[in-house]
Write a protein that holds these residues in place. Structure first.
Motif, PDB file in Angstrom:
ATOM      1  N   THR A  51      18.476  -8.463  51.177  1.00 11.36           N
ATOM      2  CA  THR A  51      17.308  -8.930  50.443  1.00 11.36           C
ATOM      3  C   THR A  51      16.808  -7.814  49.544  1.00 11.36           C
ATOM      4  O   THR A  51      16.557  -6.701  50.012  1.00 11.36           O
ATOM      5  N   GLN A  52      16.686  -8.140  48.287  1.00 12.77           N
ATOM      6  CA  GLN A  52      16.221  -7.138  47.340  1.00 12.77           C
ATOM      7  C   GLN A  52      14.732  -6.887  47.550  1.00 12.77           C
ATOM      8  O   GLN A  52      13.931  -7.812  47.541  1.00 12.77           O
ATOM      9  N   GLN A  53      14.408  -5.648  47.780  1.00 18.20           N
ATOM     10  CA  GLN A  53      13.019  -5.275  48.007  1.00 18.20           C
ATOM     11  C   GLN A  53      12.256  -5.271  46.688  1.00 18.20           C
ATOM     12  O   GLN A  53      12.690  -4.653  45.715  1.00 18.20           O
ATOM     13  N   HIS A  54      11.149  -6.010  46.693  1.00 14.72           N
ATOM     14  CA  HIS A  54      10.339  -6.072  45.483  1.00 14.72           C
ATOM     15  C   HIS A  54       9.526  -4.788  45.341  1.00 14.72           C
ATOM     16  O   HIS A  54       8.749  -4.432  46.226  1.00 14.72           O
ATOM     17  N   LYS A  55       9.733  -4.097  44.237  1.00 16.62           N
ATOM     18  CA  LYS A  55       9.026  -2.843  43.996  1.00 16.62           C
ATOM     19  C   LYS A  55       7.731  -3.153  43.254  1.00 16.62           C
ATOM     20  O   LYS A  55       7.752  -3.639  42.126  1.00 16.62           O
ATOM     21  N   PRO A  56       6.586  -2.918  43.867  1.00 18.70           N
ATOM     22  CA  PRO A  56       5.325  -3.218  43.182  1.00 18.70           C
ATOM     23  C   PRO A  56       5.098  -2.279  42.014  1.00 18.70           C
ATOM     24  O   PRO A  56       5.359  -1.075  42.091  1.00 18.70           O
TER      25      PRO A  56
ATOM     26  N   PHE B 285       4.729 -16.118  40.602  1.00 17.92           N
ATOM     27  CA  PHE B 285       5.916 -16.507  41.341  1.00 17.92           C
ATOM     28  C   PHE B 285       7.007 -15.461  41.098  1.00 17.92           C
ATOM     29  O   PHE B 285       7.306 -15.112  39.948  1.00 17.92           O
ATOM     30  N   ARG B 286       7.585 -14.969  42.172  1.00 18.57           N
ATOM     31  CA  ARG B 286       8.636 -13.951  42.079  1.00 18.57           C
ATOM     32  C   ARG B 286       9.992 -14.640  42.146  1.00 18.57           C
ATOM     33  O   ARG B 286      10.258 -15.453  43.049  1.00 18.57           O
TER      34      ARG B 286
ATOM     35  N   ILE C 199      16.275 -15.352  37.144  1.00 20.80           N
ATOM     36  CA  ILE C 199      15.678 -14.381  36.219  1.00 20.80           C
ATOM     37  C   ILE C 199      16.234 -14.579  34.816  1.00 20.80           C
ATOM     38  O   ILE C 199      15.495 -14.559  33.826  1.00 20.80           O
ATOM     39  N   ALA C 200      17.547 -14.783  34.706  1.00 16.10           N
ATOM     40  CA  ALA C 200      18.151 -14.998  33.395  1.00 16.10           C
ATOM     41  C   ALA C 200      17.670 -16.299  32.752  1.00 16.10           C
ATOM     42  O   ALA C 200      17.503 -16.380  31.528  1.00 16.10           O
ATOM     43  N   ARG C 201      17.439 -17.314  33.577  1.00 14.80           N
ATOM     44  CA  ARG C 201      17.004 -18.608  33.046  1.00 14.80           C
ATOM     45  C   ARG C 201      15.575 -18.559  32.511  1.00 14.80           C
ATOM     46  O   ARG C 201      15.205 -19.298  31.600  1.00 14.80           O
ATOM     47  N   HIS C 202      14.740 -17.695  33.078  1.00 16.90           N
ATOM     48  CA  HIS C 202      13.339 -17.614  32.675  1.00 16.90           C
ATOM     49  C   HIS C 202      13.024 -16.347  31.885  1.00 16.90           C
ATOM     50  O   HIS C 202      11.851 -16.032  31.696  1.00 16.90           O
ATOM     51  N   ALA C 203      14.036 -15.642  31.432  1.00 18.71           N
ATOM     52  CA  ALA C 203      13.788 -14.370  30.746  1.00 18.71           C
ATOM     53  C   ALA C 203      13.002 -14.571  29.459  1.00 18.71           C
ATOM     54  O   ALA C 203      12.108 -13.782  29.122  1.00 18.71           O
ATOM     55  N   ALA C 204      13.326 -15.620  28.697  1.00 18.84           N
ATOM     56  CA  ALA C 204      12.670 -15.848  27.406  1.00 18.84           C
ATOM     57  C   ALA C 204      11.594 -16.922  27.488  1.00 18.84           C
ATOM     58  O   ALA C 204      11.186 -17.463  26.460  1.00 18.84           O
ATOM     59  N   ALA C 205      11.117 -17.246  28.699  1.00 20.84           N
ATOM     60  CA  ALA C 205      10.146 -18.324  28.841  1.00 20.84           C
ATOM     61  C   ALA C 205       8.823 -17.973  28.167  1.00 20.84           C
ATOM     62  O   ALA C 205       8.227 -18.794  27.455  1.00 20.84           O
ATOM     63  N   ARG C 206       8.363 -16.738  28.354  1.00 22.81           N
ATOM     64  CA  ARG C 206       7.083 -16.345  27.747  1.00 22.81           C
ATOM     65  C   ARG C 206       7.178 -16.316  26.220  1.00 22.81           C
ATOM     66  O   ARG C 206       6.269 -16.771  25.525  1.00 22.81           O
ATOM     67  N   GLN C 207       8.302 -15.806  25.692  1.00 20.31           N
ATOM     68  CA  GLN C 207       8.463 -15.770  24.241  1.00 20.31           C
ATOM     69  C   GLN C 207       8.523 -17.175  23.668  1.00 20.31           C
ATOM     70  O   GLN C 207       7.968 -17.446  22.590  1.00 20.31           O
ATOM     71  N   GLN C 208       9.172 -18.087  24.380  1.00 21.46           N
ATOM     72  CA  GLN C 208       9.226 -19.465  23.910  1.00 21.46           C
ATOM     73  C   GLN C 208       7.844 -20.097  23.887  1.00 21.46           C
ATOM     74  O   GLN C 208       7.495 -20.825  22.942  1.00 21.46           O
TER      75      GLN C 208
END
Length: 385
Positions: free
Chosen positions: A165-170, A304-305, A312-321
């Protein structure tokens, strides 16, 4: 209580029922002596004397336990004695041959209860002991089944799977109050004066904007600029001003006021000569840029993490869109508003020209007549029929 103890209790109750006469007589004699105030040692001596004289009732008394209001009687089974004859009585008269078989059986009796009541007490004790025994067996059986089930579960082959499990770095800025503006800019604010001090010293850089309000408790807000060469949009500065005002005393008093913003180079910790800046306070150089009155509207959001690289790749440009859609909407709305304004100007110009032409036509066609009465002048316009 085991099975033999249950059987003995039941046999004692049966012996009392078989010898009700002797039991009642023994209880009556002892109760009368106790009621007469006879000393317990003298009463025991009296019982031994009567036994020596061959008293059948005294012969049945084997022990006096007056401190517990009990006497111990040795009771036989009349049915067995009558069937076996005198030979059986001679062989078993001294001691008990067994706990439940032929011979005398010692029975403890309460001197303040009748013989029948004493027998019922034994039967009740036997029944309660049987219920407890049944419950004990049920619980033991259930415990045994649970243990067997656990053993079978433990003996099953266990499949060991390892997951990473990848540890989320705050991020460092998350210790402050923060949000992402509608234009995609990171906005940070301190929770208290110590965080305000830390925020300005550590995160305020060239190109950023410092937003504050002249109110008690207003937060120091820093708007991080993505590019020092491009200005921060007014909408982002307005949202940062709302954040600063909503954390001030104006939130409780409902005072409508405005925040202001300055550039990073206008914020200094150097106090004028003879003055001192407290923790979380700063000197502002040059002019402050005041924002529109702040709205007392504050909210919260859910973050949401994303757990895997595919998401992550699917939502990478969501904010720019989303930003592009908002900008397209603003542009379309501005274009429509401009077209409506131009059309309204054309309509107004056409209406003005038409009104001027009609006025000229009315002036040329209408003859005028002047009436002078007592210095007043009135103009009467008469149109041809």
């Amino acid at each position: 209580m085991d099975y033999r103890a249950h059987q003995k209790t039941e046999e004692q109750a049966r012996r009392i029922e078989m010898n009700l006469k002797f039991v009642d007589q023994a209880i009556t004699v002892i109760c009368q002596a106790v009621a007469a105030g006879m000393d317990w040692e003298e009463l025991a001596e009296l019982v031994r004397d009567q036994q020596d004289q061959g008293n059948p009732v005294a012969e049945r008394i084997t022990k006096l336990n007056l401190a517990a209001n009990q006497i111990t009687l040795s009771l036989d089974d009349p049915i067995e004695n009558s069937s076996d004859g005198n030979s059986s009585n001679d062989s078993d008269s001294d001691e008990e041959t067994s706990e439940f078989g032929r011979g005398l059986l010692s029975v403890d009796r309460d001197i303040f209860k009748s013989a029948f009541a004493n027998a019922q007490q034994y039967y009740t004790s036997r029944r309660q002991a049987g219920i407890k025994h049944a419950k004990t067996l049920a619980v033991s059986s259930q415990a045994l089944q649970s243990a067997e089930k656990k053993i079978r579960t433990d003996l099953r082959p266990t499949k060991i799977t390892s997951t990473v499990t990848q540890q989320h770095k705050p991020l460092q800025f998350k210790k402050f109050a923060w949000f992402i503006s509608s234009d995609g800019y990171l906005v940070l604010a301190g929770h208290d004066m110590h965080q305000n001090e830390l925020l300005v010293k550590r995160y305020l850089r060239a190109g950023d904007a410092y937003v504050h309000a002249d109110l008690h408790g207003a937060a120091s807000v820093v708007v991080k600029n993505r590019s020092a060469s491009s200005p921060i949009p007014p909408s982002t500065l307005f949202q940062a001003g709302i954040m600063s005002v909503c954390q001030s005393h104006a939130w409780d008093t409902k005072i409508v006021t405005s925040a202001w913003w300055v550039e990073a180079h206008q914020v200094s910790k150097m106090a004028p000569t003879g003055k001192y800046l407290t923790t979380g306070s700063f000197m502002i150089c040059d002019k402050k840029n005041f924002l529109p009155p702040a709205q007392f509207v504050y909210g919260f959001g859910f973050l949401f993490r994303l757990a895997d690289d595919e998401s992550i790749a699917r939502h990478a440009a969501a904010r720019q869109q989303r930003l592009e859609l908002v900008q397209e909407g603003f542009c379309a709305a501005s274009k429509v508003a401009k077209e409506n304004a131009d059309k309204a100007d054309d309509d107004n110009n056409n209406a003005s020209a038409a009104a001027a032409v009609i006025g000229q036509m009315d002036s040329a066609a209408a003859p005028k007549k002047y009436n002078l009465e007592e210095g007043d002048v009135s103009v009467t316009t008469k149109y041809p029929e």
